[in-house]
Design a protein around this motif. Sequence first.
Motif, PDB file in Angstrom:
ATOM      1  N   THR A  35      76.689  40.343  44.191  1.00 23.99           N
ATOM      2  CA  THR A  35      75.903  40.480  45.381  1.00 23.99           C
ATOM      3  C   THR A  35      74.431  40.529  45.139  1.00 23.99           C
ATOM      4  OG1 THR A  35      77.765  41.688  46.380  1.00 23.99           O
ATOM      5  CG2 THR A  35      75.666  41.662  47.526  1.00 23.99           C
ATOM      6  N   LYS A  41      68.171  38.708  53.602  1.00 26.53           N
ATOM      7  CA  LYS A  41      69.496  38.474  53.620  1.00 26.53           C
ATOM      8  C   LYS A  41      70.276  38.984  52.266  1.00 26.53           C
ATOM      9  CE  LYS A  41      68.741  33.572  51.412  1.00 26.53           C
ATOM     10  NZ  LYS A  41      68.933  32.344  51.559  1.00 26.53           N
ATOM     11  N   MET A  43      73.325  37.335  49.500  1.00 28.79           N
ATOM     12  CA  MET A  43      73.879  36.503  49.083  1.00 28.79           C
ATOM     13  C   MET A  43      75.074  37.226  48.218  1.00 28.79           C
ATOM     14  SD  MET A  43      70.846  34.192  47.558  1.00 28.79           S
ATOM     15  CE  MET A  43      71.832  32.747  46.973  1.00 28.79           C
ATOM     16  N   SER A  67      77.860  30.852  47.616  1.00 30.77           N
ATOM     17  CA  SER A  67      77.526  31.812  48.030  1.00 30.77           C
ATOM     18  C   SER A  67      77.787  31.989  49.605  1.00 30.77           C
ATOM     19  CB  SER A  67      76.137  32.341  47.507  1.00 30.77           C
ATOM     20  OG  SER A  67      75.096  31.626  48.319  1.00 30.77           O
ATOM     21  N   LYS A  68      77.978  33.176  50.019  1.00 36.97           N
ATOM     22  CA  LYS A  68      77.943  33.249  51.458  1.00 36.97           C
ATOM     23  C   LYS A  68      76.873  34.132  51.908  1.00 36.97           C
ATOM     24  CE  LYS A  68      83.071  33.444  51.659  1.00 36.97           C
ATOM     25  NZ  LYS A  68      84.075  34.369  51.881  1.00 36.97           N
ATOM     26  N   ASN A  69      75.939  33.641  52.648  1.00 37.98           N
ATOM     27  CA  ASN A  69      74.710  34.312  53.214  1.00 37.98           C
ATOM     28  C   ASN A  69      74.900  35.058  54.331  1.00 37.98           C
ATOM     29  OD1 ASN A  69      73.736  33.216  50.820  1.00 37.98           O
ATOM     30  ND2 ASN A  69      72.635  31.541  52.042  1.00 37.98           N
ATOM     31  N   THR A  70      74.363  36.151  54.503  1.00 40.67           N
ATOM     32  CA  THR A  70      74.503  36.660  55.744  1.00 40.67           C
ATOM     33  C   THR A  70      73.150  37.556  55.837  1.00 40.67           C
ATOM     34  OG1 THR A  70      75.128  39.006  54.636  1.00 40.67           O
ATOM     35  CG2 THR A  70      76.825  37.633  55.571  1.00 40.67           C
ATOM     36  N   SER A  71      72.541  37.725  57.270  1.00 33.05           N
ATOM     37  CA  SER A  71      71.378  38.387  57.369  1.00 33.05           C
ATOM     38  C   SER A  71      71.516  39.803  57.361  1.00 33.05           C
ATOM     39  CB  SER A  71      70.797  38.038  58.802  1.00 33.05           C
ATOM     40  OG  SER A  71      71.743  38.584  59.796  1.00 33.05           O
TER      41      SER A  71
END
Length: 125
Positions: A35, A41, A43, A67-71
């Motif tokens: 992480t 954000k 990642m 990667s999965k990106n989240t705000s």
Amino acid sequence: MFPGGKMNPRMMKQMQKMMKDFGMDSEDLKAVKVTIELEDKIMVFDKPKVQVMDMMGTKTYTISGRSKNTSKTAEKIEDTEVKVEVTEEDIEMVATQCNVSKEEAKTALEDVNGDLAEAILKLGN
């Protein structure tokens, strides 16, 4: 860099020996999840390939994978425990329904955060 884009085992051993001679060491890590938290954000790499390169005491990490990106605003907000104040009316209702004392009814209601049905079921057993 290498003819045909492939390196035979002999060349690989020579390369590793040269790296050792220059004070470089490489190791693959068995990472499950990585992480990276940035200002705006987060990642998250699930099942990444992680390699650490040690060059004269300085370690460099290489992460490869999707990667999965989240705000940052989508982060989970921790739940805070809320104590419900039990009313006298609720205590009387539970005490009457279960044929118990008001103290027992109040304790049961506090244990289940004021849920009348759950308190009655709890005292009914």
